[in-house]
Scaffold this active site. Structure first.
Site, PDB file in Angstrom:
ATOM      1  N   HIS A  33       0.845  -1.208   0.000  1.00 24.95           N
ATOM      2  CA  HIS A  33       0.000   0.000   0.000  1.00 24.95           C
ATOM      3  C   HIS A  33       0.873   1.249   0.000  1.00 24.95           C
ATOM      4  O   HIS A  33       0.601   2.212  -0.703  1.00 24.95           O
ATOM      5  CB  HIS A  33      -0.872   0.065   1.268  1.00 24.95           C
ATOM      6  CG  HIS A  33      -1.906  -1.005   1.381  1.00 24.95           C
ATOM      7  ND1 HIS A  33      -1.946  -1.880   2.428  1.00 24.95           N
ATOM      8  CD2 HIS A  33      -2.959  -1.315   0.584  1.00 24.95           C
ATOM      9  CE1 HIS A  33      -2.974  -2.689   2.292  1.00 24.95           C
ATOM     10  NE2 HIS A  33      -3.604  -2.375   1.174  1.00 24.95           N
ATOM     11  N   LEU A 180       3.389  -8.976  -0.901  1.00 22.31           N
ATOM     12  CA  LEU A 180       2.769  -8.350   0.271  1.00 22.31           C
ATOM     13  C   LEU A 180       1.253  -8.262   0.092  1.00 22.31           C
ATOM     14  O   LEU A 180       0.755  -7.924  -0.977  1.00 22.31           O
ATOM     15  CB  LEU A 180       3.352  -6.964   0.505  1.00 22.31           C
ATOM     16  CG  LEU A 180       4.815  -6.948   0.947  1.00 22.31           C
ATOM     17  CD1 LEU A 180       5.241  -5.556   1.344  1.00 22.31           C
ATOM     18  CD2 LEU A 180       5.059  -7.900   2.103  1.00 22.31           C
TER      19      LEU A 180
END
Ligand code: PAF
Length: 269
Positions: A33, A180
């Protein structure tokens, strides 16, 4: 960083913003992110991040319930990196009249994850559409880790919100190769080791799979011996031929979705 949970307040705060970058998330913020957010901060005047665990896009209620929620930690990470606005709406704020059952998404939504998660992509597109109508961003950021989501959402945005530019960001991996994902928070140490081995197997065998000198069934057998309880799919697809307009350059990716315990992981390598 302004934290906003009400639509009306949101409109008031971002009304004058001409060059707004938007990163939609479901929280449990990780380096993946953060790479999207950094890009938005570099490319746009202001950046808004949303954290909203979008219930309709979950097919299993348990998956929704156990989705990692670590709001305090998320807020401190987002503040530190320099996000301007954080939007934290409630379900009712986003769905005052329920979900949009007529949303039209590209038929690619029926393949790969779509086969195993009926209506998942309709629900993702529905929420992204609602956010775009509220936020009017200039750019919106998605990770290539969720390649199918990226392609479907991009197609929808091109057709319905052509003033918004979709920015695709490279998958960020741990040193051991694991892509991730917020769902990694749910993995035990041993499960992480298995996920890393799966990544390495697929990376090493990718060219042989493409040349068909080894078969997907052989790879599946190998992965099952590691302790994976279910593989939804392993498929090799050219990412430039998933959704029109096609590009000439051929880029094959191995797409996988599998379960470690009750945690479903996806990747494309
Ligand atoms: O990728 C996600 O986290 C979600 O699917 C998204 C795009 C935030 C929509 O809920």
């Amino acid at each position: 960083m302004k934290i906003i949970s009400h639509k009306k307040k949101l409109k008031k705060f971002i009304l004058g913003e001409r060059n707004l970058g938007f990163v939609p998330t479901m929280g449990a913020i990780h380096k993946g992110h953060l790479s999207l957010i950094k890009k938005s901060i570099a490319q746009c005047n202001k950046t808004i991040v949303s954290i909203f665990v979008n219930k309709p896009q979950f097919n299993r209620i348990n998956d929704y319930k156990k989705y990692p929620r670590v709001l305090k930690k998320d807020i401190s990470l987002l503040k530190k990196i320099g996000v301007h606005y954080l939007f934290l709406p409630s379900h009712n704020q986003i769905y005052p009249d329920g979900i949009n059952k007529r949303i039209k998404v590209h038929p690619f939504s029926k393949k790969l994850c779509g086969k195993y998660r009926p209506h998942h992509f309709e629900s993702v597109v529905d929420v992204v559409d609602r956010f775009i109508k509220l936020i009017h961003p200039k750019k919106i950021y998605f990770g290539e880790k969720d390649m199918q989501q990226l392609k479907i959402v991009e197609d929808f945005i091109k057709k319905n919100h052509s003033y918004v530019k979709v920015v695709a960001c490279k998958t960020i991996r741990e040193k051991n190769g694991i892509a991730l994902s917020s769902r990694n928070f749910l993995l035990s140490f041993d499960e992480r080791m298995i996920a890393s081995k799966i990544y390495k197997i697929l990376r090493m065998r990718k060219n042989n799979l493409i040349k068909k000198s080894i078969y997907i069934t052989d790879i599946k057998k190998k992965i099952f011996t590691l302790g994976v309880n279910k593989i939804d799919y392993i498929e090799i697809l050219d990412i430039n031929k998933l959704i029109k307009p096609y590009k000439n350059k051929v880029i094959y990716k191995v797409f996988i979705a599998y379960f470690l315990g009750s945690t479903r992981l996806i990747d494309n390598i």
